[in-house]
Design a protein around this motif. Structure first.
Motif, PDB file in Angstrom:
ATOM      1  N   PHE A  38    -104.355  32.098 -32.343  1.00 27.16           N
ATOM      2  CA  PHE A  38    -104.837  31.900 -33.785  1.00 27.16           C
ATOM      3  C   PHE A  38    -106.347  32.562 -33.992  1.00 27.16           C
ATOM      4  O   PHE A  38    -106.456  32.905 -35.364  1.00 27.16           O
ATOM      5  CB  PHE A  38    -105.436  30.350 -33.657  1.00 27.16           C
ATOM      6  N   ASN A  43    -104.153  32.468 -38.624  1.00 23.42           N
ATOM      7  CA  ASN A  43    -103.133  31.697 -39.312  1.00 23.42           C
ATOM      8  C   ASN A  43    -102.432  30.638 -37.988  1.00 23.42           C
ATOM      9  O   ASN A  43    -101.858  31.393 -36.974  1.00 23.42           O
ATOM     10  CB  ASN A  43    -102.097  32.331 -39.719  1.00 23.42           C
ATOM     11  N   ALA A  44    -102.393  29.397 -38.127  1.00 27.37           N
ATOM     12  CA  ALA A  44    -102.096  28.359 -37.229  1.00 27.37           C
ATOM     13  C   ALA A  44    -100.543  28.421 -37.170  1.00 27.37           C
ATOM     14  O   ALA A  44     -99.908  28.564 -35.854  1.00 27.37           O
ATOM     15  CB  ALA A  44    -102.497  27.260 -37.572  1.00 27.37           C
ATOM     16  N   ARG A  45    -100.122  28.733 -38.193  1.00 26.82           N
ATOM     17  CA  ARG A  45     -98.182  28.704 -38.247  1.00 26.82           C
ATOM     18  C   ARG A  45     -98.067  29.918 -37.609  1.00 26.82           C
ATOM     19  O   ARG A  45     -96.961  29.690 -36.888  1.00 26.82           O
ATOM     20  CB  ARG A  45     -97.916  28.570 -39.823  1.00 26.82           C
ATOM     21  N   PHE A  55     -95.461  23.531 -34.558  1.00 25.20           N
ATOM     22  CA  PHE A  55     -96.656  23.639 -35.489  1.00 25.20           C
ATOM     23  C   PHE A  55     -97.419  22.521 -35.354  1.00 25.20           C
ATOM     24  O   PHE A  55     -98.802  22.437 -35.596  1.00 25.20           O
ATOM     25  CB  PHE A  55     -96.079  24.215 -36.846  1.00 25.20           C
ATOM     26  N   LEU A  56     -96.993  21.309 -35.718  1.00 23.12           N
ATOM     27  CA  LEU A  56     -97.622  20.089 -35.811  1.00 23.12           C
ATOM     28  C   LEU A  56     -98.652  19.799 -34.578  1.00 23.12           C
ATOM     29  O   LEU A  56     -99.782  19.737 -34.657  1.00 23.12           O
ATOM     30  CB  LEU A  56     -96.972  18.819 -36.194  1.00 23.12           C
ATOM     31  N   SER A  58     -99.690  22.063 -32.472  1.00 24.04           N
ATOM     32  CA  SER A  58    -100.598  23.192 -32.609  1.00 24.04           C
ATOM     33  C   SER A  58    -101.934  22.971 -33.451  1.00 24.04           C
ATOM     34  O   SER A  58    -103.089  23.129 -33.331  1.00 24.04           O
ATOM     35  CB  SER A  58    -100.011  24.654 -33.031  1.00 24.04           C
ATOM     36  N   TYR A  59    -101.442  22.530 -34.727  1.00 27.26           N
ATOM     37  CA  TYR A  59    -102.460  22.070 -35.537  1.00 27.26           C
ATOM     38  C   TYR A  59    -103.387  20.986 -35.120  1.00 27.26           C
ATOM     39  O   TYR A  59    -104.609  20.823 -35.495  1.00 27.26           O
ATOM     40  CB  TYR A  59    -101.737  21.549 -36.860  1.00 27.26           C
ATOM     41  N   GLN A  60    -102.644  19.887 -34.358  1.00 21.42           N
ATOM     42  CA  GLN A  60    -103.673  18.581 -33.736  1.00 21.42           C
ATOM     43  C   GLN A  60    -104.649  19.293 -32.702  1.00 21.42           C
ATOM     44  O   GLN A  60    -105.285  18.779 -32.828  1.00 21.42           O
ATOM     45  CB  GLN A  60    -102.851  17.747 -33.058  1.00 21.42           C
ATOM     46  N   LEU A  62    -106.013  22.146 -32.794  1.00 15.97           N
ATOM     47  CA  LEU A  62    -107.031  22.679 -33.791  1.00 15.97           C
ATOM     48  C   LEU A  62    -108.150  21.818 -34.288  1.00 15.97           C
ATOM     49  O   LEU A  62    -109.178  21.799 -34.177  1.00 15.97           O
ATOM     50  CB  LEU A  62    -106.653  23.675 -34.736  1.00 15.97           C
ATOM     51  N   VAL A  69    -109.336  24.732 -39.941  1.00 15.79           N
ATOM     52  CA  VAL A  69    -108.071  25.364 -40.096  1.00 15.79           C
ATOM     53  C   VAL A  69    -107.991  26.344 -41.425  1.00 15.79           C
ATOM     54  O   VAL A  69    -107.720  27.503 -41.579  1.00 15.79           O
ATOM     55  CB  VAL A  69    -107.004  24.527 -39.989  1.00 15.79           C
TER      56      VAL A  69
END
Length: 369
Positions: A38, A43-45, A55-56, A58-60, A62, A69
């Protein structure tokens, strides 16, 4: 016997419930690898896709780590925006600047207008918010009471458009003279000079600001100048008390205040303001203010008004009585004019409609109407 066989078959064919799967647990090494990706990609995606991670999830990670983000995206957006405005400041047209910066032309228009876009909404410079998920009238007022529809309305070609004002800004930044601008736009040099003088703000000419100022000035009705400038009103009142005419007051203002454009008023404005007050019942005051003593305007012949050729109103043939049309009663005559070659000779004809008796009259001199 048969019942026991069926029971044994049912027992062997019965399905055992699937084991409940436990939630996958990720190691610290996988999380560390994701954060490294990242930080590298911004970019997280893209980082999740590179490591084949959801992705969800990984987003959590962050969010739990307190990482902003949206910061990389906002920084990239800020760089693009600064690049776009640097191109505009260099005199590049909006369409060309949008292409070089890699943004849509509608986004470029919003940036020039100071509009900020949010999710399902737009925020205008005056603080007005339009939410497209709600029923909102978009035709609301902007700054200085200018509607969007009025601002974007295409007027007569004699008025400068927003596109022409953008070209003026671009040519001005290139150091082009006023006459060269006028030639490029197909306009008079005085129109370009007046545009640069009247529609700039703080000695800076910007196309959108100039367009808004022009539209604001165009709105009617407007407050009379003598009602908004106290110093100007006091000078005009003093002149009228000294029995000066409006023409003398107008010229005296130029002599007394040569560098002040606010201390300017035309004689017609003074006349219109005085006669407007006279309609409100101040006739004696207005009569004493003007040397002519009139409380109403007297129309003047400027030579442009059309006047009728005859003092009496014209009677059309279609309006003649019915007894003339059916030729029943004698005594109705019909006249006409016969003109010769090059209008050098003429004969007047008179015909009695009932008997058809004809009289010819030679016109040796003038044969006008």
């Amino acid at each position: 016997m048969q019942h026991s066989i069926f029971l044994e078959v049912a027992t062997t064919m019965s399905f055992t419930p699937p084991p409940t799967g436990s939630r996958r647990r990720y190691s610290q090494a996988e999380k560390a690898a994701f954060f490294d990706a990242f930080e590298r990609l911004g970019n997280a995606r893209a980082a999740a896709r590179e490591l084949d991670l959801p992705f969800l999830t990984s987003y959590q990670w962050l969010v739990a780590a307190g990482v902003d983000v949206g910061a990389p995206r906002r920084q990239r957006h800020s760089r693009v925006r600064e690049h776009y405005f640097s191109l505009r400041a260099a005199g590049v047209y909006r369409s060309d600047a949008a292409k070089q910066a890699g943004v849509h032309i509608r986004t470029a228009q919003d940036w020039d207008r100071g509009i900020v876009k949010k999710i399902h909404s737009r925020i205008y410079p005056d603080g007005r918010v339009i939410d497209y998920n709600k029923s909102v009238n978009v035709q609301e007022r902007l700054i200085d009471g200018v509607r969007i529809s009025v601002l974007e309305k295409v007027l007569d070609p004699r008025f400068l458009s927003l596109a022409e004002r953008e070209k003026i800004r671009g040519l001005q930044s290139q150091g082009v003279s006023v006459r060269s601008m006028a030639t490029a736009l197909g306009r008079a040099a005085s129109s370009i000079s007046r545009e640069l003088r009247r529609n700039r703000v703080e000695d800076v000419y910007e196309p959108y600001t100039a367009h808004r100022v022009s539209v604001t000035r165009r709105q009617r009705p407007k407050t009379r100048k003598l009602l908004t400038q106290p110093a100007l009103t006091a000078f005009v009142q003093e002149g009228l008390d000294n029995q000066w005419s409006p023409e003398q007051i107008s010229h005296k203002l130029v002599e007394e205040f040569p560098d002040s454009q606010e201390m300017r008023v035309s004689p017609e404005t003074i006349y219109q303001t005085l006669y407007l007050q006279a309609r409100g019942g101040l006739k004696k005051e207005i009569q004493s203010a003007l040397r002519t003593g009139r409380t109403r305007r007297k129309p003047h012949n400027t030579g442009l008004e059309r006047r009728p050729r005859f003092a009496d109103p014209m009677v059309m043939i279609s309006e003649r009585p019915a007894e003339v049309e059916d030729r029943a009663i004698p005594g109705h005559w019909e006249g006409d004019l016969i003109v010769g070659t090059q209008n050098r000779s003429a004969i007047a004809t008179l015909v009695e409609r009932s008997t058809r008796f004809v009289m010819l009259a030679h016109l040796p001199g003038d044969h006008t109407a």
